[in-house]
Design a protein around this motif. Sequence first.
Motif, PDB file in Angstrom:
ATOM      1  N   PHE A   1       2.947   1.351 -15.920  1.00  0.00           N
ATOM      2  CA  PHE A   1       2.878   0.916 -13.896  1.00  0.00           C
ATOM      3  C   PHE A   1       3.226   0.536 -13.652  1.00  0.00           C
ATOM      4  CE2 PHE A   1      -1.619   2.111 -14.737  1.00  0.00           C
ATOM      5  CZ  PHE A   1      -1.939   3.138 -13.999  1.00  0.00           C
ATOM      6  N   GLU A   2       4.037  -0.494 -14.230  1.00  0.00           N
ATOM      7  CA  GLU A   2       5.802  -1.321 -13.630  1.00  0.00           C
ATOM      8  C   GLU A   2       7.016  -0.759 -13.216  1.00  0.00           C
ATOM      9  OE1 GLU A   2       5.995  -4.522 -16.661  1.00  0.00           O
ATOM     10  OE2 GLU A   2       4.035  -5.800 -16.032  1.00  0.00           O
ATOM     11  N   GLU A   3       7.381   0.044 -14.490  1.00  0.00           N
ATOM     12  CA  GLU A   3       8.379   1.071 -14.840  1.00  0.00           C
ATOM     13  C   GLU A   3       7.983   1.792 -13.712  1.00  0.00           C
ATOM     14  OE1 GLU A   3      11.534   0.687 -16.772  1.00  0.00           O
ATOM     15  OE2 GLU A   3      10.086  -1.030 -17.512  1.00  0.00           O
ATOM     16  N   LEU A   4       6.709   2.721 -13.479  1.00  0.00           N
ATOM     17  CA  LEU A   4       6.327   3.499 -11.727  1.00  0.00           C
ATOM     18  C   LEU A   4       6.858   2.571 -10.898  1.00  0.00           C
ATOM     19  CD1 LEU A   4       3.480   5.120 -13.011  1.00  0.00           C
ATOM     20  CD2 LEU A   4       5.992   6.362 -13.263  1.00  0.00           C
ATOM     21  N   VAL A   5       6.502   1.604 -10.467  1.00  0.00           N
ATOM     22  CA  VAL A   5       6.744   0.480  -9.442  1.00  0.00           C
ATOM     23  C   VAL A   5       8.319   0.510  -9.468  1.00  0.00           C
ATOM     24  CG1 VAL A   5       6.773  -1.562  -7.826  1.00  0.00           C
ATOM     25  CG2 VAL A   5       4.354  -0.209  -9.017  1.00  0.00           C
ATOM     26  N   LEU A   6       9.331   0.295 -10.135  1.00  0.00           N
ATOM     27  CA  LEU A   6      10.892  -0.066 -10.661  1.00  0.00           C
ATOM     28  C   LEU A   6      11.626   1.636  -9.811  1.00  0.00           C
ATOM     29  CD1 LEU A   6      11.167  -1.968 -13.617  1.00  0.00           C
ATOM     30  CD2 LEU A   6      11.967  -3.163 -11.058  1.00  0.00           C
ATOM     31  N   VAL A   7      10.970   2.802 -10.642  1.00  0.00           N
ATOM     32  CA  VAL A   7      11.230   3.488  -9.762  1.00  0.00           C
ATOM     33  C   VAL A   7      11.274   4.186  -7.890  1.00  0.00           C
ATOM     34  CG1 VAL A   7      11.226   6.337 -10.518  1.00  0.00           C
ATOM     35  CG2 VAL A   7      10.753   4.384 -12.597  1.00  0.00           C
ATOM     36  N   LEU A   8       9.898   3.770  -7.873  1.00  0.00           N
ATOM     37  CA  LEU A   8       9.754   3.575  -6.291  1.00  0.00           C
ATOM     38  C   LEU A   8      10.569   2.760  -5.859  1.00  0.00           C
ATOM     39  CD1 LEU A   8       5.866   4.324  -6.326  1.00  0.00           C
ATOM     40  CD2 LEU A   8       7.884   5.965  -6.281  1.00  0.00           C
ATOM     41  N   GLU A   9      10.926   1.644  -6.692  1.00  0.00           N
ATOM     42  CA  GLU A   9      11.316   0.884  -5.460  1.00  0.00           C
ATOM     43  C   GLU A   9      12.973   0.888  -5.322  1.00  0.00           C
ATOM     44  OE1 GLU A   9       8.684  -3.420  -5.981  1.00  0.00           O
ATOM     45  OE2 GLU A   9      10.480  -2.500  -7.516  1.00  0.00           O
ATOM     46  N   SER A  10      13.609   2.043  -6.770  1.00  0.00           N
ATOM     47  CA  SER A  10      14.379   1.956  -6.276  1.00  0.00           C
ATOM     48  C   SER A  10      15.506   3.352  -5.292  1.00  0.00           C
ATOM     49  CB  SER A  10      15.621   2.322  -7.652  1.00  0.00           C
ATOM     50  OG  SER A  10      14.954   3.518  -7.683  1.00  0.00           O
ATOM     51  N   GLY A  11      14.212   3.776  -4.594  1.00  0.00           N
ATOM     52  CA  GLY A  11      14.188   3.845  -3.898  1.00  0.00           C
ATOM     53  C   GLY A  11      13.933   6.065  -3.378  1.00  0.00           C
ATOM     54  N   GLN A  12      13.798   5.952  -5.247  1.00  0.00           N
ATOM     55  CA  GLN A  12      13.271   7.345  -5.695  1.00  0.00           C
ATOM     56  C   GLN A  12      11.805   7.629  -6.009  1.00  0.00           C
ATOM     57  OE1 GLN A  12      15.772   8.240  -9.935  1.00  0.00           O
ATOM     58  NE2 GLN A  12      15.965   6.152  -9.713  1.00  0.00           N
ATOM     59  N   GLY A  13      11.588   9.148  -5.782  1.00  0.00           N
ATOM     60  CA  GLY A  13       9.962   9.986  -6.083  1.00  0.00           C
ATOM     61  C   GLY A  13       9.774   9.939  -6.908  1.00  0.00           C
TER      62      GLY A  13
ATOM     63  N   THR B   1       0.817  -1.048   0.456  1.00  0.00           N
ATOM     64  CA  THR B   1      -0.082  -0.069   0.332  1.00  0.00           C
ATOM     65  C   THR B   1       0.986   1.204  -0.229  1.00  0.00           C
ATOM     66  OG1 THR B   1      -0.067   0.016   2.539  1.00  0.00           O
ATOM     67  CG2 THR B   1      -2.166  -0.855   1.224  1.00  0.00           C
ATOM     68  N   HIS B   2       1.803   1.773   0.539  1.00  0.00           N
ATOM     69  CA  HIS B   2       2.629   2.330   0.564  1.00  0.00           C
ATOM     70  C   HIS B   2       3.677   2.686  -0.732  1.00  0.00           C
ATOM     71  CE1 HIS B   2       6.018   5.701   1.575  1.00  0.00           C
ATOM     72  NE2 HIS B   2       6.888   4.053   1.122  1.00  0.00           N
ATOM     73  N   LEU B   3       4.087   1.912  -1.496  1.00  0.00           N
ATOM     74  CA  LEU B   3       4.039   2.520  -3.349  1.00  0.00           C
ATOM     75  C   LEU B   3       3.050   1.872  -3.954  1.00  0.00           C
ATOM     76  CD1 LEU B   3       6.292  -0.586  -3.795  1.00  0.00           C
ATOM     77  CD2 LEU B   3       6.861   1.134  -3.617  1.00  0.00           C
ATOM     78  N   MET B   4       1.634   2.172  -3.233  1.00  0.00           N
ATOM     79  CA  MET B   4      -0.009   2.605  -4.060  1.00  0.00           C
ATOM     80  C   MET B   4       0.324   3.823  -3.745  1.00  0.00           C
ATOM     81  SD  MET B   4      -2.225   1.534  -6.311  1.00  0.00           S
ATOM     82  CE  MET B   4      -2.258  -0.120  -6.329  1.00  0.00           C
ATOM     83  N   ALA B   5       0.233   3.834  -2.633  1.00  0.00           N
ATOM     84  CA  ALA B   5      -0.123   5.892  -2.832  1.00  0.00           C
ATOM     85  C   ALA B   5       0.933   6.597  -3.365  1.00  0.00           C
ATOM     86  CB  ALA B   5       0.242   6.028  -0.629  1.00  0.00           C
ATOM     87  N   SER B   6       1.796   6.583  -3.138  1.00  0.00           N
ATOM     88  CA  SER B   6       3.376   6.783  -4.125  1.00  0.00           C
ATOM     89  C   SER B   6       2.694   7.047  -5.164  1.00  0.00           C
ATOM     90  CB  SER B   6       4.978   6.830  -3.812  1.00  0.00           C
ATOM     91  OG  SER B   6       4.998   6.251  -2.288  1.00  0.00           O
TER      92      SER B   6
END
Length: 351
Positions: free
Chosen positions: A92-104, A45-50
């Motif tokens: 959406f997959e790419e945006l999740v990867l960006v978030l998982e790398s620690g970037q906003g 849910t944290h990644l979803m909110a971001s």
Amino acid sequence: MAARVTHEDRAAGLQAVREEVPGTSADAGEGGVTTVRRETMVPNTHLMASLLGPHDELLRLVERAFPEDRIAVQGNRIAVDGPEAEQLSRLFEELVLVLESGQGLDAAKVRRTIDMVREDVRPSEVFNVEVVRAARGRSVRPYTAGQKRYTDAICASTVTFGIGPAGTGKSYLAVAHAVQALQTRAVNRIILTRPAVEAGERLGFLPGDLMAKVDPYLRPLYDALYDLLEPDGAQRLLDRGTIEVAPLAFMRGRTLNNSFIILDEAQNTTPEQMKMFLTRIGFGSKCVVTGDVTQIDVAGARSGLVGLDRVLGEVPGVAFVHLTRRDVVRHQIVADIIRAYEEAERPRDDD
């Protein structure tokens, strides 16, 4: 429901799983347009909110970019239905990867991600490249596919030409590469130069000696140095001569070995000056030439940059990268202004 996870996704550590909706995965909609249905699972849910942004503003931005598709969010699941559902799923997959790398994420980064996905470029591979770690630990990265091609060319080539409109990061990324080369001891010094073209003003009427007169033309290069190294660190290197900032005329007669050399505003060189500059490159050196061929101030518009790719394009070790308004990383209005000028300058059928 059978999830499809590719080997490439596993290698990248992707946890957002693209799934087909039960039933028909592709139907012919109105007018014979093929409609595809896809689903993406977001890990938490944290990644979803971001991903969605405050008040779902990032989701609304994506919806406006894909008006023919329908996006439904339920829990950690994003369902997409429409003719561009495949692209949306990858987005959406790419945006999740960006978030998982620690970037906003923000609106500008999402817009760039949309552009890259439409060009079949993986944004996660672009945003995860670090050119240099600047002052206070800030990472300098390419923000667009064009900037990634530019940074790759600088790494791979002896001489790189970065040509494009204002705001595309040509000069800043070149200076960032120069700082990185100095920090890793790949070179012994950095040399930054620009032609001192009057651009409608008279140098003779400015106060001070020659360096004082040309200093305003070199100020953008100082600004990049101060931003990357902090003013005190940059000034120490300038005082020691490790970094030299000088007008192009000061390059004549020199051989520049073990140096990272940047010629900025190269559209304002004459062909003779450009040849003079390029023949200064010595052993162990790397060179980046930047310019915007739509802003030529040199007398008679005899620019040493225009048409140079036809002359040097086949020379080994020389690379040309053309950036566009899609690579502008300043305020969105800058890209809109550039587009308006391009449209105004385009020949009309009735002319």
